[in-house]
Design an enzyme around this catalytic site. Structure first.
Site, PDB file in Angstrom:
ATOM      1  N   ASP A 196       0.850  -1.201   0.000  1.00 46.21           N
ATOM      2  CA  ASP A 196       0.000   0.000   0.000  1.00 46.21           C
ATOM      3  C   ASP A 196       0.883   1.248   0.000  1.00 46.21           C
ATOM      4  OD1 ASP A 196       0.882  -0.609   2.629  1.00 46.21           O
ATOM      5  OD2 ASP A 196      -0.588   0.765   3.454  1.00 46.21           O
ATOM      6  N   HIS A 518       1.463  -8.878  -3.834  1.00 40.86           N
ATOM      7  CA  HIS A 518       0.439  -7.888  -3.482  1.00 40.86           C
ATOM      8  C   HIS A 518       1.171  -6.570  -3.286  1.00 40.86           C
ATOM      9  CE1 HIS A 518      -3.365  -6.458  -1.705  1.00 40.86           C
ATOM     10  NE2 HIS A 518      -2.559  -5.715  -0.967  1.00 40.86           N
ATOM     11  N   ASP A 565       0.974 -17.412  -4.825  1.00 41.59           N
ATOM     12  CA  ASP A 565       1.588 -16.360  -5.653  1.00 41.59           C
ATOM     13  C   ASP A 565       0.513 -15.698  -6.503  1.00 41.59           C
ATOM     14  OD1 ASP A 565       3.310 -14.664  -6.929  1.00 41.59           O
ATOM     15  OD2 ASP A 565       4.059 -16.191  -8.329  1.00 41.59           O
ATOM     16  N   GLU A 574       2.250 -10.287   0.117  1.00 45.02           N
ATOM     17  CA  GLU A 574       2.550  -8.855   0.109  1.00 45.02           C
ATOM     18  C   GLU A 574       4.066  -8.689   0.271  1.00 45.02           C
ATOM     19  OE1 GLU A 574       0.138  -6.511   2.775  1.00 45.02           O
ATOM     20  OE2 GLU A 574       0.932  -4.616   2.002  1.00 45.02           O
TER      21      GLU A 574
END
Ligand SMILES: [Ca+2]
Ligand SMILES: [Ca+2]
Length: 599
Positions: A196, A518, A565, A574
């Protein structure tokens, strides 16, 4: 870190050539041609000539022998017997061990098991992990906020600037007399925390502590590491240039009026799966907290010590030290400021639903901050004020548990520091941690420290393996006993492919590695290959992302195989700065040792 977020993924991979070099060689991913190849699990990058060399064969049909072939012309160069079959401890798969430690000739090879298959190619070389080391350090460059990544440094992963963070709003939870609600501050730079785009002080704390420790221990090698970043032509080592990108952001997170440090700089909600330049939602700093402030104090005290010799940075070491002391004082006056996001959302708007990093036990943050301040100032008062040994435990470092970072620092500088009660305990505790990790590791099916218990496979298990490696290296540095180095290397082998999943968990390396982390830029950039040099979280039987529709394979029930994956899998796939950092330490430490430095 992502917690409880519904992910609607719109991902359109576009084929892209990866011919531009970002400063090191990216190995092309070689598609799996038959199942036999994947049955041979080894460090897919390779081996140091003088180190242990082990492959693990996963197969229900036992084979008697194996041999090595030269990759170039398939000449047979070594052969030996396979060890007897035994099941893995957790997933109970039948395995055999191929040990070729005695083969030491540099080159590129494959391992052949007749009747089973041929391994991916691997290298034997004295600096076999130099490229990995550079890439993992450069991984932080790819996480830079508030700047464009030009093609000359970022190759095909170049991107436009995003998140300038030059008008960050004081959230109501962070309001103070001098900065009332709605005040706008500047807080640019820093690294995106993970997949993020938010910036969290607590997680930056352990990350920076680990990277600065790597510099304290291995500056001779890090000073020579060219990362091809925009600061490559200045007179500072690139590794420090990269650390400064996050340090200068952290300094802006302290309220100059009282020394308290905001817990995080964040959107109210996670951005979508978009590039940084496409993200425009408001950014806030939220409530000051004791964990964030103590972590900040530790990092700033350590940074002031590390940066002091660099006259190119006038005033910075002093600024860091003053910031550390001010933070320490705030924490003394606010010893119980918990960051409780649910409670915060009950009282204030807008609600903040990004990563919480909530921690309620600050005994360890206190130890770390006191250890760094004492080491920098040589004033014993800092550690006399706290409980340096609150119990007999020596828990492995994680974002919420930083006690050992303090002990590592005390041990690292012990010889030049004044005495304090229990000084000798610090060394004993570190060696105790390492000896517990060593126990029977070479008797396990994968011949590695990682996985002694199923508990090693928690969220971010790859960082457990890397942090175990760091603990072992600290013990080596205190004892000069190379058994600890060999054990640390076993966990690097784990991360690079000798494991129950068969994946190399570092993007851009190995023949069968994480392809779909991710990680918003990797998802949204239109480049087929993921951003390189990033460590995937790894197996995590918690599978917290299943509720959001992430579908794990049928073969992922065992803790050591609970990996997916796919870019939906924030629980196992992530990436995060606090996972890259211990790998950055482990890789540079092993390179320094095996290439002759032996420090
Ligand atoms: Ca430089
Ligand atoms: Ca804690």
């Amino acid at each position: 870190m992502i917690v409880n977020v519904l992910l609607l993924l719109v991902c359109t991979p576009i084929l892209a050539q990866t011919t531009d070099e970002p400063g090191y060689t990216i190995s092309p991913n070689i598609p799996i041609t038959d199942n036999g190849d994947h049955a041979i699990r080894l460090n897919q990058i390779g081996f140091y000539p003088t180190a242990s060399k082990v492959a693990v064969i996963v197969s229900s049909k036992p084979a008697p022998a194996f041999y090595l072939i030269r990759h170039r012309d398939e000449t047979k160069v070594f052969s030996s017997k396979l060890a007897e079959t035994r099941p893995t401890e957790l997933s109970k798969e039948p395995t055999q061990t191929a040990d070729f430690t005695t083969f030491q000739t540099p080159g590129t090879y494959r391992l052949v098991v007749p009747g089973i298959g041929t391994s991916y190619p691997f290298v034997i070389a004295p600096d076999v992990h130099r490229g990995l080391t550079k890439a993992v350090w450069k991984g932080f460059y790819f996480q830079r906020a508030s700047t464009a990544l030009p093609e000359r440094y970022a190759a095909v992963w170049h991107r436009a600037a995003g998140h300038p963070d030059d008008s960050v709003v004081i959230h109501p939870s962070a309001a103070s007399a001098t900065r009332p609600v709605g005040t706008v501050i500047k807080s640019p730079r820093g690294w995106y925390d993970a997949g993020d785009y938010n910036k969290y002080i607590v997680n930056s704390g352990i990350t920076m502590g680990t990277l600065l420790a790597a510099y304290e221990d291995y500056s001779a090698l890090l000073d020579t590491l060219a990362l091809n970043i925009p600061e490559r032509t200045n007179t500072l080592p690139d590794a420090l240039d990269e650390i400064l990108w996050n340090l200068r952001w952290m300094l802006t997170m302290q309220d100059p009026a009282d020394g308290g440090v905001y817990h995080k700089l964040t959107n109210a909600r996670f951005d979508g799966m978009i590039m940084p330049a496409a993200a425009h939602t408001p950014r806030y700093v939220v409530q000051k907290g004791t964990a964030a402030t103590l972590d900040f104090a530790a990092v700033m005290a350590q940074a002031s010590r590390v940066l002091r010799p660099f006259k190119q940075l006038p005033g910075l070491a002093d600024s860091c030290f003053q910031a550390a002391e001010l933070a320490w004082q705030w924490a003394q006056q606010h010893p119980r400021e918990v960051y409780d996001q649910a409670a915060l959302n009950n009282r204030y708007d807008p609600d903040i639903v990004t990563g919480g990093y909530g921690d309620r036990d600050f005994a360890d943050e206190l130890i770390w901050a006191a250890a760094e301040l004492y080491t920098t100032t040589q004033k014993v008062e800092y550690i006399q004020l706290i409980k340096l040994f609150p119990d007999r435990k020596n828990p492995l470092p994680s974002w919420a548990q930083v006690r050992l970072l303090g002990y590592y620092t005390l041990a690292r500088h012990a010889q030049r520091l004044p005495d304090y009660p229990g000084k000798e305990n610090v060394t004993m505790r570190i060696i105790k941690v390492a000896d517990e990790l060593l126990r029977n590791y070479d008797q396990r099916s994968y011949h590695m420290v990682m996985g002694a218990t199923a508990k090693d496979y928690l969220w971010g298990s790859s960082s457990v393996a890397a942090n175990q490696g760091i603990a072992l290296i600290q013990a080596y540095r205190l004892t000069q006993d190379q058994k600890y180095i060999a054990a640390a290397l076993s966990n690097l082998d784990y991360l690079l492919g000798r494991n129950s999943t068969g994946y190399c968990f570092v993007t851009g390396f190995g023949s069968f590695s994480t392809q779909h982390p991710h990680h918003r830029p990797s998802i949204a950039d239109g480049v087929r290959a993921p951003v390189p040099g990033l460590l995937a979280g790894g197996p995590n039987p918690g599978k917290q992302d299943k509720a959001e529709g992430c579908t794990y394979g049928p073969d992922t029930h065992a803790p050591d195989k609970a990996y997916l994956d796919h870019d939906c899998s924030y629980a196992s796939n992530e990436i995060a700065i606090n996972w890259n950092a211990p790998l950055a330490y482990l890789a540079v430490a092993l390179e320094a040792y095996y290439t002759g430095g032996k420090k």
